[in-house]
Design an enzyme around this catalytic site. Structure first.
Site, short mmCIF file in Angstrom:
data_model
loop_
_atom_site.label_atom_id
_atom_site.label_comp_id
_atom_site.label_asym_id
_atom_site.label_seq_id
_atom_site.Cartn_x
_atom_site.Cartn_y
_atom_site.Cartn_z
CE1 TYR A 116 22.08 -0.17 -29.43
CE2 TYR A 116 21.77 2.20 -29.67
CZ TYR A 116 21.55 1.02 -28.98
OH TYR A 116 20.77 1.04 -27.84
CD GLU A 204 19.37 -1.95 -27.87
OE1 GLU A 204 20.02 -1.26 -27.08
OE2 GLU A 204 19.25 -3.18 -27.76
#
Ligand code: GDP
Ligand code: MN
Length: 395
Positions: A116, A204
């Site tokens: 991530y 993101e």
């Protein structure tokens, strides 16, 4: 403002952020053509909606998954046909789901590990921040809650920008070494450049993937842009897809109103964001539930007030309206005339409580009283909240 993944890929390409090639399609046929152009084996078909969690989502017709890895262009075309025109429900869409009118066809990669990685604006520290984790492909809120030690946070001083040593530090914290670390560092700085130049408030990548042939690539993308900077981001503004947004919020923005729909039944029409917040609070305090946040701004016109009423009444949950205006810049009598015009135009049938205060308030109150409309006047904020909550309960 948000954009679709296929649009994010265009930005990735422009700024040199490594990501597999992809083509957007609106029909199954186009999807088949795109898939043949990219070439198999190994393609991924991805529903394009402004929401995450697509992989684990389910379509309302029962078809499972908004992200499918397939072998051949024929399969890609077939899967695209299953997704297009259908409504996808994920943990981020709410139970009503989102209509899929475009799919992204991309080259699939073989993944060895998912990470991530995000850059966002951190209000608490007044810095930009990198958030990175070895737990990729998962819901990051869940990781933060259950295993916070698996999340790395690196602050970026806005005056200095992202420094090379910080990129290396984050790469190391993810356990990346050698050529993988070098690629990651390059990707992080390219992404920082993009974040800054495009006035993002969030980028993101979940997952950031390591492929079996040793590449570091962005496999998914979520972007948020700073609305206040959109005036200087023509390319970004052109990517706006209003069909993905709440139609009431789109209508509000056309009239320069700040509107956010909520779940309650008492609509609020207020001038000033702070007053709007306190109005919502006091409605709740007296046992009601606000249906929206609506700030008509300091200098609202009759047209804006009418538009605001129409947006409010377009919500079938609304059972009463509270107007709370502080006439500082504004003349209360102008507001009163706006309210009357709007109430007549939309033939208002639900309870309306109005609290006016400030500049020319006596004339405003007199105008409301003389209108012959069923409008309840309130003397202050508490009185107004109590009156509208009582009126809605009695109705
Ligand atoms: P999201 O569910 O909306 O977050 O959509 P993603 O784009 O993140 O895709 C969900 C998952 O599908 C990822 O976490 C990956 O595990 C998988 N996935 C996406 N693209 C590929 C790919 O090219 N190859 C493989 N093997 N898996 C992929
Ligand atoms: Mn994802």
């Amino acid at each position: 403002m948000n954009i679709h993944e296929y649009q994010a890929k265009q930005l990735f390409e422009k700024f040199g952020v490594a990501s597999p090639k992809g083509i957007v399609a609106s029909t199954a046929e186009e999807a088949g053509k795109a898939a043949r152009e990219i070439g198999g084996p190994g393609l991924v078909v991805k529903a394009q909606v402004h929401a995450g969690g697509r992989g684990k989502g389910t379509f309302k017709n029962g078809f499972k998954g908004g992200v499918h890895v397939v072998d051949t262009p024929e399969q890609a075309e077939e899967i695209a046909g299953q997704m297009l025109g259908q409504t996808l429900v994920t943990h981020q869409t709410g139970p009503e789901g989102k209509l899929v009118s475009k799919v992204l066809i991309a080259k699939a990669v073989d993944i060895t590990k998912e990470y991530y990685f995000a850059i966002l604006f951190d209000r608490v520290s007044s810095n930009h921040a990198i958030i990175a984790s070895t737990e990729g492909g998962m819901n990051i809120e869940e990781v933060a809650e259950k295993t916070p030690e698996k999340i790395t946070k690196e602050f970026i001083n806005p005056a200095l920008g992202l420094q090379p040593y910080q990129c290396r530090k984050v790469a190391a914290s993810l356990g990346l070494q050698g050529p993988l670390a070098n690629q990651a560092v390059k990707l992080f700085s390219a992404l920082w450049n993009l974040y800054l130049k495009a006035d993002c408030s969030l980028v993101e990548i979940n997952p950031l993937a390591i492929t079996t042939d040793g590449q570091v690539v962005a496999l998914d993308a979520k972007f948020n842009f700073d609305d206040n900077a959109l005036y200087r981001q023509k390319d970004v503004t052109a990517m706006r897809d209003t069909t993905e947004e709440d139609p009431r919020e789109v209508a509000a923005s056309e009239f320069g109103l700040n509107y956010i729909g909520l779940d309650g039944n008492i609509a609020c029409l207020v001038n000033g964001a702070g007053l709007a917040m306190s109005t919502m609070d006091i409605i709740k305090f007296h046992g009601g539930e606000p249906a929206n946040f609506l700030d008509v701004g300091g200098g609202a016109t009759k047209e804006q007030v009418t538009a605001a009423f129409k947006i409010i009444l377009g919500d079938p949950k609304v059972e009463g309206i509270l107007v709370n205006i502080f006439g500082g810049i504004m003349d209360c009598d102008i507001i009163a005339n706006g309210i009357i015009a709007a109430a007549k135009e939309v033939s208002l049938t639900i309870p309306l409580v109005v609290r006016l205060e400030g500049n020319n308030v006596e004339a405003g109150k007199a105008t409301l009283a003389a209108s012959g409309l069923k409008i309840t006047s309130a003397s202050d904020l508490t009185d107004a909240a109590q009156k509208i909550v009582a009126a809605v309960k009695a109705a």
